[in-house]
Design an enzyme around this catalytic site. Structure first.
Site, PDB file in Angstrom:
ATOM      1  CB  ILE A 217       0.271  -9.447  -5.449  1.00 39.22           C
ATOM      2  CG1 ILE A 217       1.476 -10.378  -5.199  1.00 39.22           C
ATOM      3  CG2 ILE A 217      -0.755  -9.574  -4.353  1.00 39.22           C
ATOM      4  CD1 ILE A 217       2.296  -9.986  -3.982  1.00 39.22           C
TER       5      ILE A 217
ATOM      6  CD  GLU B  87      -6.902  -1.117  -6.296  1.00 41.23           C
ATOM      7  OE1 GLU B  87      -7.950  -1.114  -6.966  1.00 41.23           O
ATOM      8  OE2 GLU B  87      -5.802  -0.794  -6.758  1.00 41.23           O
TER       9      GLU B  87
END
Length: 469
Positions: free
Chosen positions: A253, A287
């Site tokens: 992201i 993650e």
């Protein structure tokens, strides 16, 4: 026997000795010191060092083991990265090159490790891309699924970001990465992830389980044309979970550096949370989140948990114990963790994992206690310290566990090993206990510093949540 006398040099001047010199070995220059990266929106910004400067994590990692460039004098590399076409161009200048014992580093192959096929060799081609690819993002998202704003909620669903007194129309669009145009876009975005996200690496865009969420800003010109600007993106993987469900994991992201600080990442995470709930996945994970991403994520989850009815009585129960009791260094016998039923309800309804819930749990308790009550705050600090100690040192600290030793053989040394539980003599046990006592003081000091950091993090999150409540 007569010995012949050696002839002497009749010259009055002594012979001059030839001096032999060794050239200094080239020490090279760090990539971080000679490479600058600029994010530009127009062709006119190219060449101007007043353009937006990107601060990468570490450029040295792309240039060998020690991150140095060899063979150049007065080397300067300016890389221009377009936020319109997401192509790049490298302007390389230097006074001279020479092999100083380490060769001459080939710069373009090293830069291609970062920028891949988006790196254009000709400046004119790069400048032309600002016009030829002006509607690149608009064309890509034309076939995507608009998730935000949610038309089913009407215009009052979630407000758009306010900019200069006017509403900037922002959309979040979801697309599969395995289509050719979207996969190509991702390949152009990868350099930003490699430069700005620690430990980032490209993904396999041919896997149909990958999805990309694109956050864009739309503006309509006076001529009625729509210009689309990319603000950020998130890449999400959909795992299968037996027997008939799936799990979502945010792998990458990133908000573009020149768009950060305006709440775009906050909005992107909230939309992905909404997707997890609306599609009833098992849970949503991230993650290896950075510290800042974890901070934002927790700030988003705390209000959601405060509004979730099963959480309130569980938090109040712990807060009352902290107020009424005087805790020692050990907290055994007192239940500070959330009840299992609440953990399951949070996952089933809000799609928040147990690990993330426990991160939020400490903040929820902090918000519920009297922070001016000295005894209560001392108890709370002990609670935080005990949890951190268990996470770092493990619950079975000091117990002798199984060990693995390798056994050499004639076939393959790496394939032979023995696992056993060692039986220690009394002297060995005593030595271990003495070593543990010597380490205990240092461990407690380090733990105290970590607790201080964690307490400050909790305080900052609580203040931000209270500000937006």
């Amino acid at each position: 026997m007569v010995l012949k006398q050696a002839q002497q040099d009749l010259s009055s001047e002594p012979k001059k000795r030839r001096k032999v010199g060794f050239a200094a070995i080239d020490a090279g220059v760090e990539a971080n010191d000679c490479i600058s990266i600029f994010l530009v929106r127009t062709a006119e910004e190219v060449g101007s060092e007043s353009s937006f400067h990107v601060d990468p994590i570490d450029l040295n990692q792309f240039f060998g083991d020690i991150g140095r460039i060899y063979g150049y004098k007065d080397l300067k590399v300016n890389v221009w990265f377009s936020s319109i076409s997401f192509r790049a161009y490298a302007d390389i200048t230097y006074q001279s090159t020479s092999d100083g014992g380490k060769g001459v580093t080939e710069l373009m192959p090293a830069l291609q490790k970062i920028f891949g096929e988006s790196l254009l060799e000709k400046r004119d081609d790069f400048l032309q891309s600002f016009s030829t690819d002006f509607h690149y993002i608009r064309n890509i998202i034309s076939n995507g699924e608009v998730l935000y704003p949610d038309a089913s909620k009407g215009s009052n669903g979630v407000s758009n970001h306010q900019m200069d007194g006017e509403v900037a129309p922002i959309e979040i669009v979801r697309m599969g990465l395995n289509s050719l145009p979207v996969g190509e876009l991702y390949s152009r975005l990868v350099p930003l992830a490699l430069l700005l996200v620690d430990g980032s690496s490209p993904i396999d865009v041919t896997d149909p389980k990958w999805e990309i969420y694109l956050e864009v800003e739309k503006k309509t010109t006076q001529q009625g044309d729509t210009n689309v600007r990319l603000l950020g993106f998130a890449v999400v993987y959909r795992f299968y979970r037996y027997p008939d469900n799936s799990r979502l994991r945010i792998s990458q992201i990133l908000i573009l550096p020149n768009c950060q600080g305006n709440g775009h990442g906050w909005r992107l995470l909230k939309v992905i949370n909404s997707v997890a709930i609306s599609e009833n996945v098992y849970d949503l994970t991230v993650e290896e989140p950075s510290d800042y991403l974890q901070h934002v994520r927790t700030c988003i989850d705390i209000p959601r948990l405060l509004a979730f009815e099963p959480v309130k009585p569980a938090v109040s129960s712990v807060a009352s114990q902290l107020k009424e009791r005087k805790l020692s260094k050990r907290t055994s016998g007192i239940q500070f963790d959330p009840p299992t039923a609440v953990v399951n309800a949070v996952r089933e309804t809000l799609k928040i994992t147990k690990k993330q819930f426990l991160q939020c749990w400490e903040v929820l308790i902090y918000l519920d206690i009297d922070q001016n009550d000295r005894n209560c705050m001392e108890n709370y600090r002990i609670l935080v310290a005990e949890r951190m100690k268990a996470d770092i040192l493990g619950k079975d600290e000091g117990k002798s566990g199984k060990q693995v030793i390798e056994i050499p053989n004639d076939y393959d040394h790496d394939m032979t090993f023995v696992m056993f539980s060692p039986s220690k003599s009394k002297d060995q046990v005593d030595e271990n206990e003495n070593q543990m006592e010597r380490n205990q003081g240092n461990q407690e000091e380090q733990l105290s510093k970590l607790v201080d950091v964690r307490m400050e993090q909790i305080k900052q999150i609580a203040e931000k949540v209270a500000l937006h409540s």
